[in-house]
Design a protein around this motif. Structure first.
Motif, PDB file in Angstrom:
ATOM      1  N   GLU A   7       8.597   4.605   1.620  1.00 53.03           N
ATOM      2  CA  GLU A   7       8.323   3.717   2.752  1.00 53.03           C
ATOM      3  C   GLU A   7       9.603   3.297   3.462  1.00 53.03           C
ATOM      4  O   GLU A   7       9.564   2.850   4.613  1.00 53.03           O
ATOM      5  CB  GLU A   7       7.504   2.508   2.272  1.00 53.03           C
ATOM      6  N   PRO A  15       1.793   8.379   9.415  1.00 50.63           N
ATOM      7  CA  PRO A  15       2.357   7.457  10.414  1.00 50.63           C
ATOM      8  C   PRO A  15       2.506   6.022   9.910  1.00 50.63           C
ATOM      9  O   PRO A  15       3.494   5.367  10.245  1.00 50.63           O
ATOM     10  CB  PRO A  15       1.359   7.531  11.572  1.00 50.63           C
ATOM     11  N   ASN A  16       1.563   5.557   9.113  1.00 52.67           N
ATOM     12  CA  ASN A  16       1.627   4.154   8.696  1.00 52.67           C
ATOM     13  C   ASN A  16       2.396   3.948   7.397  1.00 52.67           C
ATOM     14  O   ASN A  16       2.209   2.940   6.722  1.00 52.67           O
ATOM     15  CB  ASN A  16       0.213   3.576   8.570  1.00 52.67           C
ATOM     16  N   SER A  17       3.282   4.879   7.081  1.00 48.92           N
ATOM     17  CA  SER A  17       4.049   4.720   5.837  1.00 48.92           C
ATOM     18  C   SER A  17       5.317   3.902   6.068  1.00 48.92           C
ATOM     19  O   SER A  17       6.374   4.227   5.550  1.00 48.92           O
ATOM     20  CB  SER A  17       4.398   6.091   5.252  1.00 48.92           C
ATOM     21  N   VAL A  21       4.085  -2.016   9.957  1.00 42.48           N
ATOM     22  CA  VAL A  21       2.708  -1.816  10.400  1.00 42.48           C
ATOM     23  C   VAL A  21       1.729  -2.181   9.279  1.00 42.48           C
ATOM     24  O   VAL A  21       0.646  -2.716   9.519  1.00 42.48           O
ATOM     25  CB  VAL A  21       2.482  -0.373  10.927  1.00 42.48           C
ATOM     26  N   GLN A  22       2.126  -1.898   8.076  1.00 43.33           N
ATOM     27  CA  GLN A  22       1.246  -2.220   6.941  1.00 43.33           C
ATOM     28  C   GLN A  22       0.978  -3.725   6.882  1.00 43.33           C
ATOM     29  O   GLN A  22      -0.133  -4.156   6.589  1.00 43.33           O
ATOM     30  CB  GLN A  22       1.883  -1.744   5.631  1.00 43.33           C
ATOM     31  N   GLU A  24       0.912  -5.865   9.327  1.00 43.48           N
ATOM     32  CA  GLU A  24      -0.069  -6.222  10.373  1.00 43.48           C
ATOM     33  C   GLU A  24      -1.487  -5.866   9.936  1.00 43.48           C
ATOM     34  O   GLU A  24      -2.428  -6.628  10.139  1.00 43.48           O
ATOM     35  CB  GLU A  24       0.197  -5.393  11.644  1.00 43.48           C
ATOM     36  N   MET A  25      -1.614  -4.700   9.372  1.00 43.92           N
ATOM     37  CA  MET A  25      -2.955  -4.229   8.993  1.00 43.92           C
ATOM     38  C   MET A  25      -3.506  -5.018   7.810  1.00 43.92           C
ATOM     39  O   MET A  25      -4.691  -5.349   7.773  1.00 43.92           O
ATOM     40  CB  MET A  25      -2.911  -2.724   8.698  1.00 43.92           C
ATOM     41  N   GLU A  28      -4.962  -8.199   8.972  1.00 45.29           N
ATOM     42  CA  GLU A  28      -6.308  -8.023   9.526  1.00 45.29           C
ATOM     43  C   GLU A  28      -7.348  -7.938   8.403  1.00 45.29           C
ATOM     44  O   GLU A  28      -8.423  -8.515   8.487  1.00 45.29           O
ATOM     45  CB  GLU A  28      -6.343  -6.754  10.392  1.00 45.29           C
ATOM     46  N   ILE A  29      -6.995  -7.199   7.355  1.00 43.73           N
ATOM     47  CA  ILE A  29      -7.936  -7.027   6.239  1.00 43.73           C
ATOM     48  C   ILE A  29      -8.083  -8.324   5.442  1.00 43.73           C
ATOM     49  O   ILE A  29      -9.154  -8.610   4.896  1.00 43.73           O
ATOM     50  CB  ILE A  29      -7.458  -5.878   5.311  1.00 43.73           C
ATOM     51  N   VAL A  31      -5.784  -9.234   2.897  1.00 45.16           N
ATOM     52  CA  VAL A  31      -5.231  -9.112   1.540  1.00 45.16           C
ATOM     53  C   VAL A  31      -3.706  -9.088   1.653  1.00 45.16           C
ATOM     54  O   VAL A  31      -3.147  -8.798   2.712  1.00 45.16           O
ATOM     55  CB  VAL A  31      -5.711  -7.821   0.809  1.00 45.16           C
ATOM     56  N   ILE A  34      -1.030  -3.698  -0.437  1.00 48.05           N
ATOM     57  CA  ILE A  34      -1.848  -2.493  -0.646  1.00 48.05           C
ATOM     58  C   ILE A  34      -2.269  -2.415  -2.113  1.00 48.05           C
ATOM     59  O   ILE A  34      -3.398  -2.021  -2.419  1.00 48.05           O
ATOM     60  CB  ILE A  34      -1.092  -1.221  -0.203  1.00 48.05           C
ATOM     61  N   ASP A  35      -1.383  -2.814  -3.002  1.00 47.67           N
ATOM     62  CA  ASP A  35      -1.754  -2.791  -4.422  1.00 47.67           C
ATOM     63  C   ASP A  35      -2.949  -3.694  -4.709  1.00 47.67           C
ATOM     64  O   ASP A  35      -3.833  -3.339  -5.489  1.00 47.67           O
ATOM     65  CB  ASP A  35      -0.558  -3.157  -5.291  1.00 47.67           C
TER      66      ASP A  35
END
Lengths: 473, 525
Positions: A7, A15-17, A21-22, A24-25, A28-29, A31, A34-35
């Motif tokens: 990363e 693209p989202n690596s 950006v992660q 931001e996303m 939205e979710i 959490v 990612i883990d």
């Protein structure tokens, strides 16, 4: 949290690596990481977190290319050697336009799109079906399937469902690879009984056929040209014998022969199958295969084809063509498991190579296909003429007309095919397929293939090399 | 921040292209075949006369006559009228893992070192090809925990057929004549059921629990018996809810002596994080044309690599590729004592094997896991926004909030409230350069659509797609006819009468049949 160096670099295929950006996303979710998300979708106790021990990645395209090319450089091709192998994958010329169309990103990376946004794909496959229909002189051709072997299995199962009979007669000269495919494919519903061939001509033994045909037989299957290269001229007789008992006739055919040979529909075939690789598809180490199935435009036949069939229709705008699935309800996409007998299955197979076969036929046209057949038959005749001058060599083994392959009988030379082929390889030639294992009754014999790519010089070189090898022995 | 803008002025290429037969002009040639040397001509003479009269084709095939540049133009135009991953944000074809297929891998498979190999060449001349097969086999072993992979099956369904064949053969060898049932789930791919049926099994479909969407455990437990030959299922199924009780299911099947086969078509979000072996599976396949980036080719060539445990390895189709370290040599091994034989000639679609190998080589341990991580991230991001912002859209089985790599949504509410169906929305999506798909049959989820964002799309790509859905849903409420009569900016307009495809008197599976049934023309020109 584990350190993820990827990363920091950012992977070009993902693209989202990158963390910004992660973030931001994830917001939205709702959490934190990612883990955390992974733990929410896969129970922790079922996760594997240990090392995978995959090779160290080659992140730059250049390193990757060097690496793969390094491995591939160990291959020696049918261009590096002079190659006389056939037997299910054949060296034919692939027109540049075929490669051009096969590499178009739109065709290459489309999949199962609708008739609207993927109109071009539907038309290209409809045209493939329509072009093959002309070559075969048969009305219905499906979207292609994995290979000739699979197509033969399907054709025989179709015949069984259409007739309600559970046995088929298959001639024993078919390709050993196809034999193993069909045996597994028909098990457990359809029993195969093997039909003998005449040892001198290779043709179907009509007496054996007459003895074995009965009202229990769903279909008789033979191939033309046969795996062993000879042309089976008794198509009409075989069909008459089969039809008299209400059995269907299934013929496997090499479409590259059909510019000069009668299509099986002209001598009684009810279902025709075969291989598309000769029509503009590269050999690809045997990965260039694509099978076809064709039949008549009769509902009871069409309804038993398990594969997709793209048909043409009109749109609301006059003069505009649209496409769609013909009788989609018959496929396993619609009916998961049929209540009665299995109607097989459909899935991703070999569409792109069907499109290429269509391009090939469009390029060749009627004259091209005729000339292809003629030029092959002439070269084969020349090769047979030359090789029969070799001491102790009988060629062709079978007293029959041949298309692009023929059996060379080395029994009287005192040498084994294996030995001959090893010596040929040292001279830069890949000899014919050693038949001693799969056709032990032929002894030391090899199946040679000559197509439009073999020049007189190539054939002469084979002859001279064999002459040296046989004389030295 | 990248720019997100719905392509309101989009128009797909529309060439109004004729059917290739309509382009035919007598005398035109597309390509010439190599000419025959004079000496061959002399020796061969009238070679056609060697063919018996009854076998000689009397009339040339009725193929079109089209010059080369016209053939090229025709097919290029058709390609432009096709939306592949290379040209669209292809997240709407759920279950199909429409990810980026790296161009370098494409370039590498076009090498003559790949294309010009014959499968029966002596092994010493194809060491590079065998090495790639061998290496990929070992990489897939690492990802799954299985002992061996084969590459003969040409797609996911073909791999399912291969696994059903192995289950069949296994019980035959064991003399288990009473084992004649295969259990699958209704939300597993239709081929899970169809291929089991092909091998003579009675198929039991376990329905989803209406609340959780997971296979109904009560029904599953009731289905497992001494007759159970095996289980063939997806996990996650197409709803992409990972089954937390999967190990209980495999254990139950093992207790009665059945085989557990894993349909790993939905493996993208699990790569590196879930191993089939840890879940109790004995067999499983990976779609190299989906999960491992080989392009889909309009429907193949694909490849379903089938893996097996040590116990079942001997049942795999032959040959497999082994390595003899004493001679530093790769070779084809046909000696698997219980082999089912073959499911395809030779060794599988080698270019697909090579692309998958290249792809994994560009990722490594961390990269493979990054694929799964971003696939999950992208999916849950898209779901969160769709549920908040796309009017009339719902998620199936809402009790489970987070999903792995895709979601089966429903436009039932939209259809109920506006009369606009999911099929209408799909056609309208075409007008913005998008593609959307429903689901496999039966439609357990009403008015379904399935979105699988994979790892290949940027946030901006995803936002643009969502914008499309939002816009169309809004249109459905404001001007339903606009959606119903779509498309407007695609290649073609709505097909007039779908019964054209169902009625044997009218269907036209080939051009010659169309001419005969709809233009009253004979077969020949």
């Amino acid at each position: 949290m584990e350190e993820r160096s990827i990363e920091k670099i950012g992977h070009p295929y993902i693209p989202n690596s990158h963390p910004a950006v992660q973030k931001e996303m994830l917001k939205e979710i709702g959490v934190a990481s990612i883990d955390e998300l992974i733990d929410k979708v896969i129970p922790r106790e079922l996760q594997y977190r240990g090392p995978l021990n995959l090779p160290k990645p080659l992140l730059s395209e250049y390193e990757l290319r060097r690496h793969v090319e390094g491995i591939l450089s160990k291959n020696r091709t049918c261009g590096d050697y002079l190659c006389f192998l056939g037997g299910g994958t054949w060296p034919h010329y692939v027109p540049a336009i075929c490669d051009e169309i096969a590499s178009r990103g739109e065709f290459l990376t489309a999949y199962a799109g609708e008739p609207y946004e993927d109109h071009g794909r539907w038309q290209a496959l409809f045209e493939y079906e329509s072009l093959m229909a002309e070559l075969l002189d048969m009305d219905v051709v499906s979207v292609p399937i994995y290979s000739w072997g699979h197509a033969a299995g399907t054709s025989l199962r179709m015949a069984s469902r259409i007739t309600g009979r559970k046995e088929v007669l298959v001639v024993d000269t078919i390709s050993p690879e196809r034999r193993r495919i069909i045996e597994n494919y028909l098990e457990p519903h359809v029993k195969i009984r093997w039909l003998k061939h005449d040892p001198s001509s290779g043709f179907v033994d009509l007496e054996d056929l007459k003895n074995k045909i009965s009202e229990k037989i769903a279909a008789v299957y033979f191939e033309n040209p046969s795996y062993l290269g000879f042309i089976e001229p008794q198509g009409k007789e075989i069909s008459d014998i089969a039809h008299e008992k209400g059995s269907l006739v299934v013929v496997g055919v090499d479409p590259s022969s059909l510019g000069i040979l009668e299509p099986p529909s002209h001598y009684g075939a009810d279902i025709v199958c075969g291989e598309l690789q000769p029509l503009g598809n590269h050999m690809n180490f045997g990965g260039g295969l694509a099978g076809f199935v064709a039949t008549r435009d009769e509902e009871k036949f069409v309804k038993e084809i398990p594969y997709r069939i793209f048909g043409i229709a009109h749109t609301v705008v006059p003069g505009e063509y649209g496409f769609g699935d013909v009788a989609f309800e018959r496929t396993s996409f619609m009916v998961r498991e049929t209540p009665g007998e299995s109607k097989e299955f459909v899935g991703t197979a070999t569409a792109l190579w069907g499109i290429v076969a269509g391009v090939y036929l469009a390029l060749m046209g009627p004259r091209g296909m005729r000339e292809l057949g003629e030029t092959i038959v002439k070269r084969v005749r020349y090769a047979i003429h030359k090789l029969s001058q070799l001491p102790g060599v009988k060629v062709p083994k079978f007293n029959a007309p041949h298309f692009k392959e023929f059996v060379v009988d080395f029994n009287s030379t005192g040498m084994k095919v294996k030995e001959i082929n090893e010596k040929l390889l040292k001279k830069g030639i890949i000899g014919g397929i050693d038949l001693s294992k799969n056709f032990p009754e032929l002894g030391e014999a090899a199946l040679y293939c000559v197509t439009e790519i073999h020049t007189r010089e190539d054939i002469d070189r084979l002859y001279e090399s064999l002459a040296e090898i046989l004389e030295v022995s | 921040m990248g720019v997100v803008r719905l392509r309101k002025n989009f128009h797909q290429a529309k060439w109004d292209e004729p059917i290739i037969f309509e382009m035919s002009r007598e005398g035109e040639r597309g390509i010439l075949v190599p000419s025959v040397d004079a000496e061959i001509e002399r020796v061969a003479g009238d070679a056609l006369s060697t063919i018996p009269e009854n076998m000689r084709r009397k009339e040339k095939p009725n193929l079109p006559e089209v010059a080369q540049v016209r053939v090229l133009r025709h097919y290029l135009r058709l390609s432009q009228q096709t939306l592949g991953v290379d040209v669209n944000i292809d997240i709407g074809q759920g279950t199909c893992t429409m990810k980026y297929s790296p161009k370098i891998n494409e370039m590498l498979v076009r090498s003559p070192k790949v294309t010009e190999l014959h499968p029966y060449q002596p092994e010493e001349t194809v060491q590079g090809a065998l090495e790639i097969i061998y290496r990929l086999d070992h990489m897939l072993r690492a990802l799954s925990g299985f002992s061996r992979f084969v590459f003969q099956p040409g797609g996911g369904s073909h791999a399912l057929y291969t696994m059903a064949s192995i289950i069949y053969k296994y019980h035959q060898v064991k003399g288990n004549d009473h084992k004649d049932e295969i259990i699958t789930t209704l939300l597993s791919h239709p081929s899970d059921a169809a291929t089991a049926k092909l091998k003579g099994f009675k198929v039991i479909d376990i329905p989803p629990d209406p609340e959780t969407g997971l296979p109904d455990m009560e029904a599953f437990e009731a289905a497992v018996s001494e007759r159970t030959a095996g289980m063939i299922i997806c996990n996650p199924e197409d709803t992409e809810i990972f089954n937390p009780r999967i190990k209980e299911m495999t254990s139950l099947v093992h207790e009665v002596g059945g085989i557990c086969a894993y349909d790993q078509a939905n493996a993208n979000g699990l790569l590196g994080y879930v191993r089939a072996i840890d879940l109790g599976f004995d067999l499983g396949f990976y779609n190299l044309h989906k999960t491992f980036s080989s392009p889909h080719g309009c429907g193949g060539p694909g490849l379903g690599a089938v893996g097996a445990t040590k116990e079942l390895e001997s049942f795999l189709p032959v040959p497999v590729v082994d390595y003899d370290s004493s001679q530093d040599r790769y070779y084809l091994n046909y000696e698997l004592p219980n082999t089912i034989g073959k499911v395809r000639e030779f060794y599988g679609v080698f270019p697909v094997v090579q692309r998958a190998y290249s792809w994994l080589m560009s990722l490594g341990d961390e990269g493979v896991r990054e694929v799964a991580r971003i696939a999950i991230l992208n999916n849950n991001y898209v779901m969160s926004r769709i549920l908040k912002e796309v009017r009339g859209a719902d998620i199936s089985f809402p009790k489970t909030r987070y999903r792995v790599g895709q979601v089966r949504y429903s436009f039932k509410k939209l259809a109920d409230e506006t009369g606009v169906t999911v099929e209408d929305v799909i056609r309208r999506m075409t007008d913005f350069g998008f593609h959307l798909w429903t689901s496999h049959h039966p439609w357990i989820v009403p008015e379904p659509f399935t979105i699988e964002p994979t790892e290949s799309y940027s946030k901006e790509d995803l936002d643009e797609y969502i914008e499309g859905l939002k816009t169309i849903a809004q249109e459905a409420y404001e001007n339903p006819d606009k959606v119903k009569n779509a498309p407007y900016n695609g290649v073609i307009h709505r097909i007039e009468d779908m019964s054209f495809f169902e009625d044997p008197a009218r269907w036209a599976p080939t051009w010659r049949v169309y001419l005969r049934k709809h233009r009253g023309e004979g077969v020949r020109k």
